[in-house]
Design a protein around this motif. Structure first.
Motif: not given
Length: 897
Positions: A448-449, A451-457, A489-492, A528-541
């Motif tokens: 999700f990092s 490209g455009t979002h795929k699917g129905w959010a 993280q992904t649906m913010l 195996r579920l990968p870790p989820v770092p909060f790269t959007k909290l805060p956001i680096v523009p």
């Protein structure tokens, strides 16, 4: 029949059904070990024949389904294998009795049965028996497969005898009427001598013989019997059995066209024993495939053992397109009967599997849609789960991934229906995970990092919420935290302000008991579920760069990195434990905590740390703790930064100098030259010609001794002409205090002397010109001459009393930078040094003005007396000295000649 078999496929029509069951107390693990070995013997070649016999094993089969064995013989249990434990001879009679009781359940349809006894040794076990096999243990049973092969051969013998017996029935016109269970009461009192009744009996028997031929490996014979049964049953409108005959015709044709099978199971069927010629494979063409039946080939009862004439007249089995048409027709006949719902449902499933191979997805979806609306009896929750799961699997096979995910999710919700006393949350969670691909949802945040979002959010968020809830009910809070972090993280971008508050509040509640970590979570299924770092909290523009305070870092020094961030949340965001992630040189990160206002703009954050040794260090990213979730944010995973790490050289330790002065700090900011670091700026006000000493204290605040010092100065931002030396010092006095140990202070004195030209020669020349004197090159002039031009001889001028005097507070500015180049310790040995700059801002005020110049004649025509009016512009008393003249004392603001 009330229990559907959703795993049915067309080729199952040619199989013999064998039930394998445990009796008594048999460990489940041991039972399935033997069951798996038995299941490997799924097909055998018939001796002295090219025919192949196929076996279908089940460890559970509802007895009521067995009652439909005459309608479709593949539903009839013809073999029974019992597995049991028996440790002593005294238990043997009871064990054998249980075997007989179990046989009675399927007794009317059984061809043969076997009993496998484990653990019994001695005389009983040594007695030769055909129906019982004794083994010392589950590990010592090498002959299981061979016993099963012999058992299948015995089934074939019975099958073949029944086929021949049915095909050569000598009972004259009295052919028995085969019935399904719900029909028996409908045929009471019918005229058994009518032509209509006889045709019905003949058609049903033809269809039954076709089933037996198909099971016996006689594919071509079965096609002939099915065609003849269709003609007979259509003529008497026997729709239920006509549908069965058409389905049998479809099954035989599918087996011919698709020898690899349609069930999608591992290990495709081998096309052995097919009695059709090889060139039949080239006749897959659409069109009606009629069969010409010679009435003379039939006996009076319509059954003839010699079908060679019919075989010769059979143009072909059904083509691929005709198979689907006949399936549709058969299903339409089944739908006329409420009690045939299971038969109709299974026929739809079989047709879908065929269409999946033909890659006709839209037609397959029509069959599946029909299957969805088939009304069966009140199903148990387990049967509902199975039904929805199979529908999901079939939709997946035809490429309807989102529809497949929908039914998989329905099955998941069925696992935890309110009517279930013990909800299966683990099964629910497992099924929900299987729905993710259908909704274009991955549990890897890297997907999700970019490209455009795929699917129905909206659907994806609903599914993620369900995963969170299922995880909690499973008693796995770490899993709940991981899914909720992933959602945030992904649906913010798709969450409303209220949803953001709700999700973060739930997350904080979860993390108060189980903090979110950066480790992989391994599920029992192996995922195996990968870790989820909060790269959007805060956001680096985007295009935000890392700003390094130094081009090189020094071992043991606090080093800085500046990052621009902003808070996208509608409330204050607290970021804790924020520090640098590095590789290479050992690095001690000094975490920071910050609080960002709601939806803040760009906010600078300085991250610091101390490199512990020399070498190269790479800044890979930063770590944070937000809402109780610890995150490692790697630079190459941030969409806003076009870098995958920044490398910095760490040089050996150097002393660190801190300077303080005797002068006040300056409000003016000086721009240093490249590489300089301005520690502080100071300011001073001096009168023109005044000298003042600047005392600088040099404190070594580092850990290494200060061994070498070089001082240079340069004037900046000044157009004034300086007379004499502006800054002067004696470095030797300071160097005598070296080496300067850590924590020690040395003094360094700088003399500041200002000599500027406050003259204005144009006005002076104009003044002399007014007196009739021509003179040039004079170093004195009055910039205010035009203001005080009216002469007042021998009278002091008081500027405060005359508005024409003007303002004599003209100030000029000088700026300079003192640069200290110093070194020491290991860094000095390797040729490294530091630069430190001190800014100096000097405001220079004039001390005296010559307000008027005049001359008097002297005794010689070549000489004259020069008269000067001197004005003290300072607030202090001063003395003016001239050569060969007396000193002139001037008070503040006083003017004398």
């Amino acid at each position: 029949m009330s229990v559907p078999d959703y795993m049915q496929c067309a080729e199952d029509h040619q199989t013999l059904l064998v039930v394998v069951q445990p009796v008594g107390i048999v460990p489940e693990e041991n039972f399935f070990r033997i069951y798996k070995r038995i299941s490997t013997v799924s097909q055998i070649n018939v001796r002295d024949s090219q025919r192949v016999l196929y076996i279908r094993y089940r460890h559970h089969y509802p007895p009521e389904n067995n009652e439909w064995g005459d309608f479709q013989t593949h539903r009839k249990v013809v073999g029974l294998i019992i597995i049991t434990d028996c440790s002593s001879a005294k238990d043997w009679p009871q064990t054998f009795e249980k075997f007989h009781l179990q046989k009675e359940i399927y007794g009317p349809t059984l061809y043969d049965s076997r009993l496998f006894v484990f653990g019994l040794q001695g005389e009983v076990a040594e007695q030769p028996r055909t129906d019982v096999a004794f083994y010392p243990s589950y590990d010592e049973c090498e002959t299981v497969e061979k016993r099963i092969e012999d058992f299948i051969e015995s089934l074939f013998i019975v099958l073949e005898s029944k086929r021949l017996d049915r095909a050569t029935d000598k009972s004259g016109d009295k052919i028995p009427l085969l019935c399904v269970p719900f029909e028996k009461k409908d045929f009471v009192g019918l005229d058994t001598d009518s032509r209509h009744y006889k045709k019905r009996c003949q058609g049903r028997m033809r269809k039954h013989v076709g089933d037996l031929c198909l099971q016996a490996g006689m594919l071509q014979d079965s096609l002939v019997h099915y065609h003849m049964a269709v003609e007979l049953l259509r003529s008497v409108n026997d729709f239920l059995w006509l549908g069965a005959a058409l389905e049998g015709l479809c099954s035989a044709s599918v087996i011919y066209h698709y020898p690899g099978g349609t069930g999608g199971k591992a290990g495709a069927r081998r096309a052995q024993g097919s009695s059709l010629p090889a060139e039949a494979g080239n006749r897959h063409r659409p069109g009606a495939q009629e069969v010409l039946i010679d009435p003379g080939a039939l006996t009076s009862n319509g059954i003839n053992a010699d079908t060679s004439a019919e075989i010769g007249r059979a143009k072909n089995c059904l083509g691929p397109e005709d198979i689907i048409d006949k399936y549709k027709e058969a299903i339409s006949y089944y739908s006329k009967y409420k009690n045939a719902g299971v038969i109709e449902l299974e026929a739809c499933v079989k047709a879908v599997r065929v269409l999946a191979i033909q890659k006709k997805s839209m037609e397959a979806s029509e069959f599946l849609q029909n299957a969805v609306y088939i009304n069966l009896r009140q199903l148990s929750e387990e049967e509902k789960i199975q039904r929805y799961s199979i529908l999901s699997e079939l939709y997946e096979r035809i490429g309807f991934h989102r529809k497949s995910a929908f039914f998989k999710r329905v099955a998941a919700m069925q696992c935890v229906a309110p009517s279930i006393s013990e909800p299966g949350w683990r099964a629910c969670y497992k099924l929900l995970l299987e729905t993710l691909p259908g909704y274009s949802l991955s549990l890897d945040p890297k997907d999700f990092s970019t490209g455009t979002h795929k699917g129905w959010a909206a659907v994806q968020m609903r599914l993620l919420h369900e995963l969170v809830y299922a995880s909690r009910r499973m008693g796995n809070p770490a899993l709940s935290v991981r899914h909720l972090s992933f959602l945030l993280q992904t649906m913010l971008d798709f969450l409303s302000d209220q949803e953001k508050k709700d999700v973060t509040q739930s997350l904080e509640n979860y993390t108060s008991k189980c903090p979110g970590m950066m480790e992989f979570i391994t599920l029992p299924e192996g995922l195996r579920l990968p870790p989820v770092p909060f790269t959007k909290l805060p956001i680096v523009p985007q295009d935000s760069l890392l700003l390094f305070t130094y081009f090189q870092w020094v071992q043991g020094d606090v080093c800085e990195v500046q990052l621009m961030v902003y808070n996208p949340m509608p409330f204050e965001l607290r970021v804790e434990n924020m520090g640098l992630l590095t590789t290479g040189v050992e690095f001690e990160s000094l975490p920071a905590a910050l609080s960002l206002p709601a939806e803040s703009g760009l906010y600078p954050v300085t991250l610091v740390g101390v490199p512990q040794n020399t070498g190269q260090i790479t800044i890979n990213g930063y770590h944070t703790s937000v809402f109780g979730v610890f995150s490692d944010c790697i630079l190459d995973n941030l969409p806003g930064l076009k870098t995958n790490g920044c490398a910095v050289e760490v040089i050996p330790a150097l002393p660190r100098l801190q300077i303080s002065t005797s002068l006040p700090r300056s409000a003016h900011t000086l721009q240093p030259s490249s590489g300089d670091e301005i520690s502080t700026s100071v300011s001073v006000q001096l009168y023109n010609g005044e000298t003042q000493q600047l005392v600088i204290k040099l404190e070594n605040i580092g850990t290494e001794p200060l061994e070498k010092l070089e001082v240079t100065a340069k004037t900046v931002n000044s157009k004034e002409k300086l007379y004499g030396e502006f800054l002067s010092w004696k470095l030797e006095d300071t160097l005598s205090q070296f080496p300067l140990k850590p924590g020690k202070i040395a003094t360094f004195n700088v003399n500041i002397k200002v000599k500027l030209d406050f003259s204005c020669q144009e006005n002076l020349l104009q003044d002399l010109s007014d007196d009739g004197i021509s003179i040039s090159g004079l170093p004195l002039s009055s910039p205010f001459r035009q203001i005080v031009k009216p002469r007042v001889d021998s009278k002091p001028i008081n500027p405060t009393e005359s508005g024409k005097v003007g303002d004599f507070s003209h100030v000029k500015t000088l700026e300079a930078i003192l640069n200290f180049k110093y070194s020491g310790g290991p860094g000095h040995a390797d040729g490294y040094y530091r630069n430190l700059s001190l800014g100096l801002h000097v405001e220079v005020e004039p001390s005296v003005f010559f307000t008027h110049v005049s001359t008097l004649p002297a005794t010689s025509t070549r000489q004259c007396h020069l008269l000067l009016d001197v004005f003290n512009s300072t607030e202090h008393e001063l003395t003016v000295s001239a050569k060969n003249n007396e000193d002139l004392v001037l008070h503040a603001g006083e003017c004398q000649r």
